[in-house]
Design an enzyme around this catalytic site. Structure first.
Site, short mmCIF file in Angstrom:
data_model
loop_
_atom_site.label_atom_id
_atom_site.label_comp_id
_atom_site.label_asym_id
_atom_site.label_seq_id
_atom_site.Cartn_x
_atom_site.Cartn_y
_atom_site.Cartn_z
N GLY B 142 0.83 -1.20 0.00
CA GLY B 142 0.00 0.00 0.00
C GLY B 142 0.87 1.25 0.00
N CYS B 143 0.26 2.36 -0.41
CA CYS B 143 1.02 3.60 -0.52
C CYS B 143 1.47 4.10 0.86
CB CYS B 143 0.19 4.66 -1.25
SG CYS B 143 -1.47 4.92 -0.57
N PHE B 144 0.56 4.14 1.83
CA PHE B 144 0.94 4.61 3.16
C PHE B 144 1.99 3.70 3.81
CE2 PHE B 144 -3.35 6.77 3.16
CZ PHE B 144 -2.87 8.05 3.26
N THR B 146 4.25 1.96 2.49
CA THR B 146 5.56 2.13 1.85
C THR B 146 6.32 3.29 2.49
OG1 THR B 146 4.85 1.20 -0.26
CG2 THR B 146 6.70 2.76 -0.32
#
EC number: 1.2.1.38
Lengths: 328, 328, 328, 328
Positions: B142-144, B146
């Site tokens: 997921g972006c967060f 990472t």
């Protein structure tokens, strides 16, 4: 009542004039600016064209004639004006940092010895209203400490650690062009600054202590691509868990009679231009997230200064401050 | 190598195509979209006009023909495609959440039972590179998680409490118009959302555990008036104090050989459009502030997916990913 | 005076309530909304929390009880309410397009036959004040025609060609989420739309004709990454050259007694949230550039509607409208 | 081929380096800056960290050693370097205004006598490609004239009056902090500037004349709250009407073989970071609206300079310039 604004060419000066236009008892009759002396106020604050016909005068003269003064000059400058104002019986709210801290903490925080200290109430009315009443000089709080302290206050006594993660609009950096407020350095971006040692931390700690808290207190601000506003996310680690319903009740009880504190999910846009502080709280048990939103130039500066003036002078506390937030 | 993008009409699909245009070994030959089937790719991703002459095809057919596939469909949808792709020997990076968590945690987090689970490497190359090498299926993070995990990793083992305070751009909310991404609800504003229970918290905790940490982990995201980017401020409370020089050295050692991690004061603008993750760290003794900046669509999604593909296929790890950030 | 707002859940409804909070003679006592019936007004207009304790009621009832009504519903809907309101003697300002144009032009412009036409004054007070006085029903102008007409009016009679190049903030697109107001389609960008045939062109032509002009009139609007405001750049090609001093004098004479028209270099920020229209003019001889700035929701909609109400009812024309623009 | 960038610390210098990183034949080996001499390039252009290991050198030395130079210094400065560069046989693209206009027009426009004039091709390749080929010195066009001229070129010969209404992002104002690029003066706002007499008008007129047009030409720019990009709305009044289909065909024929001109409804976001110029056209009969969008720092400066270099040196015209626009 005649009002003088000492240092009226910046953002807080402009907002003092804007808000006082709607005050039923007070009128700005003097606006000083060393840099803009002789210019019309509306040539600098062009949003006020047609609404204000004053000219900026020289702040150095001792001839400032008013019933009430707002000091909207930088820290270390404000302290030079206070003796004159007090001698002449002019009640004053100081928007600078000069009277917010005891002199030793002031010197440690600002790296300058205080030249003219006296004790003044800390003008956060939701917490210090009684001290403000009847006072003739009030130290207006910093913008970050205002939003942060209001977010944490109801839980302060139960906290072990309080981490304020704040996000501020660019007007907080002042009106003079610098790399900090250069558009392309801010727009479509975000950064943290003064990650660990921002000057406002001293006020935050002082207020937590006043509220009976022995919590560790940390603070990191960020610069938002936004004109106005500070959102503070207070991550509060508690000594004992507090469940959601209990947390909500604590905030409702604490702020029940406060006109300017509204308990709703805060966004910067929905307090824009107004003196409101929107707050909500959510519990994870031992960690509480409490978020507050203020307009940094209003509840974080000029609006709160007027709120203090109203309390000091016995006016209706929200006189001049009932303008609704401008959304969108 | 022929590339298929399953679900190519959204932001991550668009960025996969944009970035792969510069890859020396891979070419997108298939872009599917149920909604846009038959339309040219450049009628939807108008920035790609003149650079891509594909048409969207139907993702339902089993006739997707490629050497490598990116699944850029929502969670719960991706799991429907994996059996077909594996059967036909098509190596795959899945950008959805479907293979990031064990099935019990997945069900608890997403409220849906997994229909087709198998274990896959978690595609955060800076931490799981060896598992990714030689794998034929990788779950893209997921972006967060990472940005958050990269910010905290070097100190994970020494942490007692980790609080991730993240601020994301609006592209994270997807391309479909909703009240969340309506301009006037976002511009010149800021708000927190999912204050305590965001789905990405499960990944963050899993990674901290993988790194040997037993720290409490908390996460609150905020929605910024920014197109792209996630800035994560990791407030790390340590078991024992770590001084500034030591903290910096830990980060330098940890990321010494990582092309995509740059140790400098992070801003969103300076990673815009690129696969870089900028990180810096500051110590207050027992509290460390570590801040990371990524482009949520690149290092937080499509770029990291290509980085994983490069590792899986033995290409140069930054092939297709050396475009410089676009500043300002 | 009791005020009803018919269709109060949108942006113009919100701004009517916001502004009327400061009116000395009028109070909003009824706010209708089909969609939000039963909800509190401050659950939709969250900026108004603490300032308005109304609930939305059903607009269909004939029981709307008020001395004055604002119709803030879409065109083709407004015309359904007017018979009832007139029959019951409720003075009205209609913010929709339904009574701005003669029925033939209306049908040509909006593609719908008018069901209930009568002639009403066009509520641009700076030009039609005498018609508005004493009227019981006024058609509030469109946002673009307001700014455009005020920019060109003093030169209308001397113009051969008038090209209005307008730039509007996103609130003009309404509150419902669409691809048009999706953040990532607007932020850090700009586009033209309705390049040649925008509906507001009919009003612009009508006003030029009223002002005695036989000029060709063209209009192209653009969508700005801005919440509020319309800047109109009027490129006026004259029959005979007019020099700078003469042009300035024409504007000064024309607007000498107009409180809401301020002659200064216009920016959107400096009229934000207010009913002001800032205008300046520059001559190249035969081509004049006249630029106006308004807040599209205030002078372009709700504020002008209140200005019309004040004229219709004999109140001070700027009652409820002296709030200063919020800058920055 | 070794490239020197003279004056590399500004926005155009940064974008030259960014774009040339992807060029197959050219490498930046020298970046000069008087102000930043000795500093690493990536300490100023922090987006380039990890991608460029040069240090800024002193531009005054005659020891600049390169095969090709870009002059990215201000007008009136560039003319001081050209003799040295020519003497040493270094082919050059000058991004300043110094060689765009004949000396008399230059002096009239910039108020300074030219000290070192010679005639150079005007580097707008879509119009002057043949002159650029084989030249060793090219004058790169201004940002506004690039977008404006490309918007109007196919109709130039048929026009009676051309009014360019342009809207530019803030990076056009340069990197030094001033009131013009101060965030709160720009964000959520818009203004016109240099309404009638912008310096770029001379280039626009020169190009219309080159294209065989005798049209009157007017130009008004506006400052947008956008980082990058210029949208130009060309209002073209024709001698004779041209219908929509005919207008479209004129543009298609004119730009059929141009890689960087894309005929689609232009938005700034969809050319962001790239060398593309998106154009569309709409007819009202005698008035045509033609709109173009460029990135002011790329097609309006650094990208076009590289395009010129490619033509001068016989490289593929889009070498180093195939990066896709970054949307959103």
């Amino acid at each position: 009542m005649d009002i003088a604004i000492i240092g009226a060419s910046g953002f807080t000066g402009g907002d003092l004039i804007r808000l006082l236009l709607t005050h039923s008892q007070a009128e700005v009759t003097c606006a000083t600016s060393r840099k803009e002396e002789g210019a019309t106020v509306d040539s600098v604050h062009r949003n006020l064209k047609g609404l204000c016909d004053l000219k900026f005068t020289d702040p150095e003269t001792r001839t400032v004639d008013a019933d009430f003064a707002f000091l909207a000059v930088p820290h270390t400058v404000a302290m030079n004006y206070t003796a004159d104002l007090m001698e002449r019986g002019i009640k004053t709210v100081d928007l600078s940092a000069d009277y917010r801290l005891p002199p030793d903490v002031y010197e440690e925080t600002y790296g300058v010895a205080h030249k003219n200290y006296f004790k003044a109430p800390y003008g956060l009315p939701e917490i210090h209203r009684e001290e403000i009443k009847g006072s003739s000089f009030v130290a207006n709080p910093g913008c970050f400490p205002t939003g942060a302290t209001l977010a944490a206050a109801p839980l302060a006594g139960m906290a072990e650690t309080v981490i304020y993660d704040s996000k501020t609009g660019v007007s907080g950096a002042g009106v003079a062009p610098t790399a900090t407020n250069q558009y392309t350095n801010v727009a479509d971006s975000l950064k943290a600054y003064k990650w660990t040692n921002h000057r406002h931390l001293s006020e935050m700690k002082q207020e937590l202590a006043f509220l009976g808290s022995d919590a560790d207190c940390h603070f990191t601000p960020h610069l938002l691509p936004v004109n106005r506003g500070i959102l503070t996310t207070a991550h509060i680690l508690l000594k004992e868990p507090v469940e959601q319903a209990e947390a909500e009740k604590l905030y409702e009880d604490y702020y029940r009679n406060e006109f300017f504190v509204r308990l709703q999910n805060p966004t910067l846009a929905e307090v824009r231009g107004s003196n409101f502080c929107d707050i909500a709280v959510e519990s994870e048990g031992r960690r509480i997230v409490a978020v507050s939103a203020i307009d940094n130039l209003v509840k974080g500066a000029s609006g709160q200064a007027i709120q203090n003036m109203n309390i000091m002078c016995g006016y209706r506390e929200n006189d001049g401050l009932v303008n609704a937030p401008v959304f969108p």
